[in-house]
Design a protein around this motif. Structure first.
Motif, mmCIF file in Angstrom:
data_model
loop_
_atom_site.group_PDB
_atom_site.id
_atom_site.type_symbol
_atom_site.label_atom_id
_atom_site.label_comp_id
_atom_site.label_asym_id
_atom_site.label_seq_id
_atom_site.Cartn_x
_atom_site.Cartn_y
_atom_site.Cartn_z
ATOM 1 N N LYS A 115 4.608 2.560 1.953
ATOM 2 C CA LYS A 115 5.894 3.166 1.318
ATOM 3 C C LYS A 115 5.953 4.673 1.660
ATOM 4 N N ALA A 116 5.111 5.473 1.948
ATOM 5 C CA ALA A 116 5.437 6.801 2.150
ATOM 6 C C ALA A 116 6.066 6.789 3.715
ATOM 7 N N SER A 157 0.778 -1.225 0.010
ATOM 8 C CA SER A 157 0.033 -0.012 -0.020
ATOM 9 C C SER A 157 0.846 1.291 0.109
ATOM 10 N N ASP A 158 0.293 2.699 -0.433
ATOM 11 C CA ASP A 158 1.060 3.580 -0.460
ATOM 12 C C ASP A 158 1.361 4.294 0.871
#
Length: 77
Positions: free
Chosen positions: A58-59, A54-55
């Protein structure tokens, strides 16, 4: 042979048919629990992969790294 021993040994005898049935039921219960554990393992693995890809994850990973070589101990002028 005493009569009490004969009565006790009569109840202590287990036929192979009864023993086989008990062992099959026990094996079935353990196979059921193993199947549940394997299914849960695959579900957790899929959930972990989904969350890792999921984003938001990663962020968070990208923001957590900071370059520590720009401190005052290093001559990076």
């Amino acid at each position: 042979m005493s009569p009490t021993f004969h009565k006790v040994s009569q109840f202590a005898v287990v036929s192979t048919e009864h023993l086989t049935i008990v062992l099959l039921i026990t094996a079935g219960v353990f196979l059921f629990f193993i199947a549940i554990a394997v299914i849960k393992m695959y579900k957790l693995k899929a959930e972990n992969k989904r969350l890792t890809d999921s984003d938001a994850f990663k962020a968070e990973v990208d923001e957590s790294y900071k370059d520590f070589t720009d401190g005052h101990l290093y001559d990076n002028n």
